[in-house]
Every structure is written in structure tokens, then in C-alpha cells.
Write a protein that holds these residues in place. Structure first.
Motif, PDB file in Angstrom:
ATOM      1  N   ILE A 224       1.076  -1.126   0.101  1.00 27.34           N
ATOM      2  CA  ILE A 224       0.044   0.020  -0.055  1.00 27.34           C
ATOM      3  C   ILE A 224       0.699   1.199   0.118  1.00 27.34           C
ATOM      4  CG2 ILE A 224      -0.430  -0.074   2.604  1.00 27.34           C
ATOM      5  CD1 ILE A 224      -2.974   1.328   2.075  1.00 27.34           C
ATOM      6  N   ILE A 225       0.637   2.223  -0.843  1.00 27.95           N
ATOM      7  CA  ILE A 225       1.257   3.399  -0.795  1.00 27.95           C
ATOM      8  C   ILE A 225       0.389   4.780  -0.298  1.00 27.95           C
ATOM      9  CG2 ILE A 225       2.510   5.194  -2.256  1.00 27.95           C
ATOM     10  CD1 ILE A 225       2.653   2.900  -4.357  1.00 27.95           C
ATOM     11  N   LYS A 226       0.798   5.394   0.645  1.00 27.56           N
ATOM     12  CA  LYS A 226       0.219   6.625   1.053  1.00 27.56           C
ATOM     13  C   LYS A 226       0.980   7.857   1.145  1.00 27.56           C
ATOM     14  CE  LYS A 226      -3.080   4.255   4.131  1.00 27.56           C
ATOM     15  NZ  LYS A 226      -3.867   4.329   5.391  1.00 27.56           N
ATOM     16  N   ILE A 227       0.310   8.852   0.888  1.00 23.45           N
ATOM     17  CA  ILE A 227       1.278  10.142   0.438  1.00 23.45           C
ATOM     18  C   ILE A 227       0.678  11.314   1.317  1.00 23.45           C
ATOM     19  CG2 ILE A 227      -0.289  10.820  -1.439  1.00 23.45           C
ATOM     20  CD1 ILE A 227       2.120  11.925  -2.864  1.00 23.45           C
ATOM     21  N   VAL A 228       1.496  11.985   1.834  1.00 23.13           N
ATOM     22  CA  VAL A 228       0.649  13.398   2.678  1.00 23.13           C
ATOM     23  C   VAL A 228       1.666  14.772   1.954  1.00 23.13           C
ATOM     24  CG1 VAL A 228       2.936  13.204   4.400  1.00 23.13           C
ATOM     25  CG2 VAL A 228       0.712  14.338   4.871  1.00 23.13           C
ATOM     26  N   ASP A 229       0.677  15.557   1.786  1.00 22.01           N
ATOM     27  CA  ASP A 229       1.392  16.897   1.072  1.00 22.01           C
ATOM     28  C   ASP A 229       0.452  17.930   1.726  1.00 22.01           C
ATOM     29  OD1 ASP A 229      -0.224  16.348  -2.195  1.00 22.01           O
ATOM     30  OD2 ASP A 229      -1.119  16.742  -0.142  1.00 22.01           O
ATOM     31  N   GLN A 230       0.423  19.169   1.142  1.00 25.22           N
ATOM     32  CA  GLN A 230      -0.321  20.213   1.733  1.00 25.22           C
ATOM     33  C   GLN A 230      -1.896  20.184   1.568  1.00 25.22           C
ATOM     34  OE1 GLN A 230       0.509  23.886  -0.430  1.00 25.22           O
ATOM     35  NE2 GLN A 230      -0.448  23.215  -2.422  1.00 25.22           N
ATOM     36  N   ASP A 231      -2.378  19.040   1.077  1.00 25.73           N
ATOM     37  CA  ASP A 231      -3.777  18.965   0.640  1.00 25.73           C
ATOM     38  C   ASP A 231      -4.214  17.648   1.744  1.00 25.73           C
ATOM     39  OD1 ASP A 231      -3.406  19.185  -2.710  1.00 25.73           O
ATOM     40  OD2 ASP A 231      -3.833  20.762  -1.539  1.00 25.73           O
ATOM     41  N   GLY A 232      -3.055  17.110   2.426  1.00 30.83           N
ATOM     42  CA  GLY A 232      -3.316  16.459   3.551  1.00 30.83           C
ATOM     43  C   GLY A 232      -2.844  14.980   3.268  1.00 30.83           C
ATOM     44  N   ALA A 233      -3.029  13.762   4.226  1.00 34.82           N
ATOM     45  CA  ALA A 233      -2.529  12.621   4.035  1.00 34.82           C
ATOM     46  C   ALA A 233      -3.836  11.520   3.721  1.00 34.82           C
ATOM     47  CB  ALA A 233      -2.336  12.034   5.447  1.00 34.82           C
ATOM     48  N   ARG A 234      -3.475  10.808   2.638  1.00 34.17           N
ATOM     49  CA  ARG A 234      -4.410  10.011   1.849  1.00 34.17           C
ATOM     50  C   ARG A 234      -3.669   8.791   1.347  1.00 34.17           C
ATOM     51  NH1 ARG A 234      -2.775  14.344  -0.581  1.00 34.17           N
ATOM     52  NH2 ARG A 234      -2.074  14.292  -3.067  1.00 34.17           N
ATOM     53  N   GLU A 235      -4.577   7.882   1.148  1.00 36.20           N
ATOM     54  CA  GLU A 235      -4.078   6.677   0.526  1.00 36.20           C
ATOM     55  C   GLU A 235      -3.818   6.808  -1.020  1.00 36.20           C
ATOM     56  OE1 GLU A 235      -6.287   2.914   1.422  1.00 36.20           O
ATOM     57  OE2 GLU A 235      -6.438   2.550  -0.973  1.00 36.20           O
ATOM     58  N   HIS A 236      -2.669   6.559  -1.626  1.00 35.40           N
ATOM     59  CA  HIS A 236      -2.473   6.680  -3.045  1.00 35.40           C
ATOM     60  C   HIS A 236      -2.669   5.726  -3.939  1.00 35.40           C
ATOM     61  CE1 HIS A 236      -0.068   7.190  -6.747  1.00 35.40           C
ATOM     62  NE2 HIS A 236       0.155   8.286  -6.308  1.00 35.40           N
ATOM     63  N   SER A 237      -2.334   4.679  -3.686  1.00 39.26           N
ATOM     64  CA  SER A 237      -2.577   3.314  -4.325  1.00 39.26           C
ATOM     65  C   SER A 237      -2.066   1.848  -3.852  1.00 39.26           C
ATOM     66  CB  SER A 237      -1.976   3.504  -5.774  1.00 39.26           C
ATOM     67  OG  SER A 237      -0.560   3.965  -5.607  1.00 39.26           O
TER      68      SER A 237
END
Lengths: 198, 133
Positions: free
Chosen positions: A178-191
Motif C-alpha cells: 500500500i502506498i500513502k502520500i502526505v502533502d499540503q492537501d493532507g494525508a491520503r491513500e495513494h494506491s
């Protein structure tokens, strides 16, 4: 056999974890989410003893929320990392949590950051981190291909290369990631990266 | 494999004429795997006092936090900075408190004492001082 790794890019941070829950030779489930979303802008990828992992990540998540409720402002990533280190260090000589953590966060003032936290409570701020047998392959690939200020596409491509190495070279490689990402728009699951359906 | 060598670190200090130098490597490892090459082992306690902590990284961080805490309290009570000799005794006492459940750290203390006289001191993990009275 579990592996977690992460890296910092331009304005974001990425955490990748395998999603297998294993007991001896049996794979209980292959869609276990090991990357806890602590709050709107923090991701905590954890690997290690299954019970300790679930217990510790939930404990940290609830305490991060409590701080927000009490004080009206969220913890910074650095503060959350130091809180985790403190909890691990206190428990170390009594009843240690056998959990290794990659903490990724985005703060408005300081941008994206990644923290390496060992199960013996060693804390270090890093650009790339990895735990588990997969770390031998992931760190090597990242040492070769990582550069500061990568775009999301470049980082995902590098993560895929790491996963590819783990899949081809690790004798008991995990099935799904599982890949998750966090940036200025928030933390979320990527793919997800699957080889088996659940 | 010794727990003191789990993270790997090396520290050196030396006195000169009205000066001292303290040096460390910057590697953080997990046994043979290198995690980072910018790990900090030497900490400033105040302008004329430095503390180097070798050994297990986690205990070095814990000890550093405790000692900064104790020094800040000292500053509030005494309204001055701690002398290096005093600080060395404080570190020694704190380490011996954990005599039967020790911190896996070997500190190196370096500072300028009274009249800027350079002072260095090392000790083992249970606080036995060497290189000082």
C-alpha cells in the motif's frame, strides 16, 4: 518479512508498506493497512510485532487527537515524532514495543518531513528510510535513484522500482503493498500494488 | 555483538592552550546497515560546555534530554551556567543511579571552567570518571 519504507519529495512525503499479516507459514490476510493516518497531515507506517503495532499506532493516534482537542492546534510532525520516541523509550526497559516506525508529515511552516524511529527509540530525521528485510533492497535502490525535490511521479516510480526489487529478490516477498502520500492537501491513500486479491 | 556497538559511534576530545576540541563521527547505523550520515552525538549544554555521548543512540538521546533538563533547572536556581567539573559529577551521578540497569552510553565532557581553563573528562557507562579529579 514485513517491510516499510518512505521518502521525501518536493512538497510531499511518501510511505509504502507491505500489507501481509502472517503467522508462521500462514498468510492470514493480505490487505492489512499498516500505515496509520494520525491526523490530517501525518502518516505513520509501522512494522514489527503485530499486536504491538496495532496497539502502539492506535495509542499514538488517540493521543495526537487528544492534544488537538485540548490545545486547539495540531502537533507538528517533529513533536509527534518526539512523543512517539518518548513513549517507546519509557516502555523500553519495562515492556518494549517491538515496532519500527516511519513517520511522514507535512507542516505549513517547514514543509514535508520524514522520521526514522527504531523499536529501541532511536529517532532521526531523514530523507529516506526503510525497515525490514525489504530495507536492504529499498535503501539500495533509493541510494542509487533518489534525489532531493523529486516530483510525485518520480517518487512513485522509485517506489515501484523498490517494490520490484523486493518482489524479485526477497525469498518470502510480501504479496501486496500500500502506498500513502502526505502533502499540503493532507494525508491520503495513494494506491495499492497487488499480486493477489483478498 | 555488543549493545554499545549497535548504532556505532566514535568520540575524541583533547585540550590545548586555552582551548579544547571535541570530535565525533556522524554515522547512525543498525549493526552493519547505515541509516544516516548526519547523526548528532555532540550536544551543547551551554556556550562553554559540550557533551559527547557515544554508544546506543536511543540512550544518548534520552540522557541528553535529561541532562539539558537538569542544567536548565540549575540555571534557574543558581542564575548561572554549570561548571564543567560540576556537570561531569552530575553525569556521573545520573549514570550510577542506573547501576543495575545501565544507560548504554559512554560520555565525553569538554568545557572551559574557571578563568577559561580547558577541562575534559570521560567516564564509563556507570559513571566512573577518568581524566579528571
Amino acid at each position: 518479512m514485513e517491510c516499510v519504507f518512505g521518502m521525501v519529495g518536493k512538497g510531499f512525503a511518501l510511505v509504502v508498506a507491505d500489507s501481509s499479516a502472517v503467522n508462521s507459514i500462514l498468510v492470514h490476510k493480505s490487505n492489512e493497512d499498516k500505515i496509520m493516518v494520525l491526523d490530517s497531515h501525518k502518516l505513520m507506517g509501522a512494522s514489527g510485532e503485530a499486536g504491538d503495532r496495532a496497539q502502539f499506532t492506535e495509542y499514538v493516534q488517540k493521543n495526537v487527537s487528544l492534544y488537538h482537542y485540548r490545545n486547539g492546534i495540531p502537533l507538528t510532525t517533529k513533536a509527534a515524532a518526539n512523543f512517539m520516541r518518548g513513549e517507546l523509550a519509557t516502555a523500553l526497559r519495562k515492556n518494549p514495543y517491538m515496532v519500527n516506525i516511519v513517520l511522514a508529515g507535512y507542516d505549513k511552516e517547514t514543509g514535508p518531513s520524514l522520521y526514522f524511529i527504531d523499536y529501541i527509540a532511536t529517532l532521526h530525521k531523514v530523507d529516506k528510510a526503510a525497515f525490514g528485510y525489504g530495507s536492504y533492497f529499498a535503501l539500495s535502490m533509493m541510494d542509487r535513484h533518489y534525489h532531493p525535490d523529486m516530483t510525485v511521479d518520480e517518487a512513485i516510480k522509485l517506489a515501484d522500482q523498490c517494490i520490484e526489487e523486493i518482489r524479485s529478490r526477497l525469498v518470502v516477498a510480501p504479496q501486496n503493498f500500500i502506498i500513502k502520500i502526505v502533502d499540503q492537501d493532507g494525508a491520503r491513500e495513494h494506491s495499492w500494488r497487488r499480486t493477489t486479491k483478498d | 555483538m555488543s549493545i554499545f556497538e549497535y548504532n556505532g559511534s566514535a568520540l575524541v576530545a583533547m585540550v590545548g592552550k586555552n582551548c579544547f576540541a571535541i570530535l565525533s563521527d556522524r554515522r547512525l547505523g543498525v549493526q552493519l546497515q547505515t541509516i544516516a550520515t548526519d547523526f548528532q552525538c555532540i550536544f551543547k549544554i551551554h556556550d562553554k560546555l559540550f557533551l559527547g555521548l557515544s554508544g546506543l543512540g536511543s540512550d544518548a538521546q534520552t540522557l541528553h534530554q535529561w541532562l539539558v533538563f537538569r542544567h536548565k533547572l540549575y540555571q534557574l536556581r543558581e542564575e548561572r551556567d554549570m561548571r564543567p567539573e560540576t556537570f561531569a559529577s552530575l553525569v556521573s551521578a545520573m549514570l550510577y543511579e542506573k547501576r543495575f540497569g545501565r544507560y548504554f552510553c559512554q560520555p565525553v565532557i569538554a568545557g572551559l571552567g574557571e578563568d577559561d581553563k580547558p577541562f575534559i573528562c570521560t567516564m564509563d557507562s556507570i559513571g566512573a570518571k577518568c581524566g579528571s579529579v
